[in-house]
Design an enzyme around this catalytic site. Structure first.
Site, PDB file in Angstrom:
ATOM      1  N   ASN A  12       0.875  -1.174   0.000  1.00 33.27           N
ATOM      2  CA  ASN A  12       0.000   0.000   0.000  1.00 33.27           C
ATOM      3  C   ASN A  12       0.912   1.224   0.000  1.00 33.27           C
ATOM      4  OD1 ASN A  12      -1.789   2.047   0.540  1.00 33.27           O
ATOM      5  ND2 ASN A  12      -2.349   1.330   2.593  1.00 33.27           N
ATOM      6  N   TRP A  13       1.038   1.826  -1.170  1.00 31.09           N
ATOM      7  CA  TRP A  13       1.985   2.930  -1.301  1.00 31.09           C
ATOM      8  C   TRP A  13       1.447   4.226  -0.691  1.00 31.09           C
ATOM      9  CZ3 TRP A  13       4.129   2.469  -7.049  1.00 31.09           C
ATOM     10  CH2 TRP A  13       4.712   1.205  -7.191  1.00 31.09           C
ATOM     11  N   LYS A  14       0.182   4.247  -0.353  1.00 32.56           N
ATOM     12  CA  LYS A  14      -0.446   5.443   0.235  1.00 32.56           C
ATOM     13  C   LYS A  14      -0.192   6.662  -0.664  1.00 32.56           C
ATOM     14  CE  LYS A  14      -0.229   3.217   4.689  1.00 32.56           C
ATOM     15  NZ  LYS A  14      -0.077   3.303   6.149  1.00 32.56           N
ATOM     16  N   HIS A  98      -9.473   1.349   4.832  1.00 32.31           N
ATOM     17  CA  HIS A  98      -8.198   1.460   5.554  1.00 32.31           C
ATOM     18  C   HIS A  98      -8.404   2.377   6.761  1.00 32.31           C
ATOM     19  CE1 HIS A  98      -4.111   2.577   6.520  1.00 32.31           C
ATOM     20  NE2 HIS A  98      -3.744   1.463   5.916  1.00 32.31           N
ATOM     21  N   GLU A 100      -6.753   4.704   7.925  1.00 32.24           N
ATOM     22  CA  GLU A 100      -6.519   6.131   7.679  1.00 32.24           C
ATOM     23  C   GLU A 100      -7.761   6.771   7.061  1.00 32.24           C
ATOM     24  OE1 GLU A 100      -2.878   5.561   5.543  1.00 32.24           O
ATOM     25  OE2 GLU A 100      -1.899   5.000   7.415  1.00 32.24           O
ATOM     26  N   GLU A 170      -5.584  -5.002  10.597  1.00 30.69           N
ATOM     27  CA  GLU A 170      -4.538  -4.004  10.833  1.00 30.69           C
ATOM     28  C   GLU A 170      -4.811  -3.271  12.141  1.00 30.69           C
ATOM     29  OE1 GLU A 170      -2.496  -2.777   6.945  1.00 30.69           O
ATOM     30  OE2 GLU A 170      -4.251  -1.515   7.162  1.00 30.69           O
ATOM     31  N   GLY A 176       2.442   2.117  10.900  1.00 29.62           N
ATOM     32  CA  GLY A 176       3.403   3.204  10.767  1.00 29.62           C
ATOM     33  C   GLY A 176       4.097   3.574  12.073  1.00 29.62           C
ATOM     34  N   SER A 216       3.309  -2.288  10.386  1.00 29.45           N
ATOM     35  CA  SER A 216       4.762  -2.377  10.571  1.00 29.45           C
ATOM     36  C   SER A 216       5.339  -3.745  10.203  1.00 29.45           C
ATOM     37  CB  SER A 216       5.146  -1.999  12.006  1.00 29.45           C
ATOM     38  OG  SER A 216       4.737  -0.671  12.283  1.00 29.45           O
ATOM     39  N   GLY A 237       2.762  -1.146   4.344  1.00 31.05           N
ATOM     40  CA  GLY A 237       2.826   0.284   4.021  1.00 31.05           C
ATOM     41  C   GLY A 237       4.257   0.710   3.791  1.00 31.05           C
ATOM     42  N   GLY A 238       4.860   1.281   4.815  1.00 33.02           N
ATOM     43  CA  GLY A 238       6.195   1.864   4.703  1.00 33.02           C
ATOM     44  C   GLY A 238       7.221   0.987   3.998  1.00 33.02           C
TER      45      GLY A 238
END
Ligand code: PGA
Length: 254
Positions: A12-14, A98, A100, A170, A176, A216, A237-238
């Site tokens: 997930n590149w956000k 998600h 966010e 999640e 993150g 993470s 993600g990251g």
């Protein structure tokens, strides 16, 4: 690793990567992951990079996902993107709900369920995200929250559609933050979600649904997480923003 379900690992590149940067990353990922067949690999760039990335992954084992979509098929919804528009770029998956988006766009379970139904209507596979906050976990509310989110976000999804749906567990406190759920915490939540799917659908459906862990995920913890019986992949993600780390997560999971 011998698993009951084929692993699915999604990046997930956000809100990261220009088109040029996205193409760079795809080049790196293709080198890292050429021979991987054991895992379904999905990358979810921002909308603006979908067109170019879709061409770049044509000859590869990378499948394309979007990070969100509208619950409507077309019409006067300024700034929204419909499932049919994603299909133009060979998008196969779409991340829905998600945390966010639940937090910043105030997305509700009801809205997410409408999006999930619209996704299935267009033959897109939704990756439906659920997860508790730290306060909820510390207050002993984890199962209650997960049950509400799973039942609410999947309302109206039929049995057949459910087997084509991915659930992502999640925990919000792990996204993150560098804090990962312990393997025991992850397995416990995943088993709970699968148990819910048995109640909502049946044993056969529940056994087929893939439940990803997200929060993470790194090369160093991927193997242990994926070794849990009910963890069927990861939403990253990251660590999905660099070819090497995403590649290592995939390789360590096999
Ligand atoms: P993270 O994000 O891997 O950076 O924690 C996971 C996600 O939000 O899907």
């Amino acid at each position: 690793m011998n698993k009951e379900r084929k692993l699915i690992i999604a990046g997930n590149w956000k809100m990261n990567k220009t088109v040029a940067e996205a193409l760079d990353l795809v080049r790196g990922l293709k080198l890292e992951l050429t021979n991987v067949k054991e895992v379904d690999l999905v990358i979810c760039p921002p909308f603006t990079a979908l067109s170019e990335v879709s061409k770049a992954v044509l000859d590869s084992n990378l499948r394309l996902g979007a990070q969100n979509m509208s619950e409507h098929n077309f019409g006067a919804y300024t700034g929204e993107i419909a499932a049919g528009m994603l299909k133009e770029f060979s998008v196969r998956y779409v991340i829905l709900g998600h945390s966010e988006r639940r937090q910043y766009q105030k997305e509700s379970d009801e809205l997410i369920s409408k999006k999930a139904q619209a996704a299935h209507g267009a033959s897109l596979k939704p990756i439906v995200c659920v997860g508790e906050t730290l306060t909820e976990r510390e207050g002993g509310q984890t199962e209650k929250v997960l049950e509400m989110q799973v039942r609410g976000s999947l309302a109206g999804v039929t049995k057949d559609q459910m087997t084509e749906t991915v659930v992502a567990y999640e925990p919000v406190w792990a996204i993150g933050t560098g804090k990962t759920a312990t393997t025991a915490q992850a397995q416990e939540a995943h088993a709970f979600i699968r148990g819910l799917l048995v109640k909502m659908y049946d044993e056969t459906v529940a056994r087929r649904v893939r439940i990803q862990y997200g929060g993470s995920v790194k090369p160093a913890n991927a193997r242990e997480l994926m070794s849990q019986p009910d963890v069927d992949g990861a939403l990253v993600g990251g660590a999905s923003l660099e070819a090497r780390s995403f590649g290592d997560i995939v390789k360590n999971s096999i």
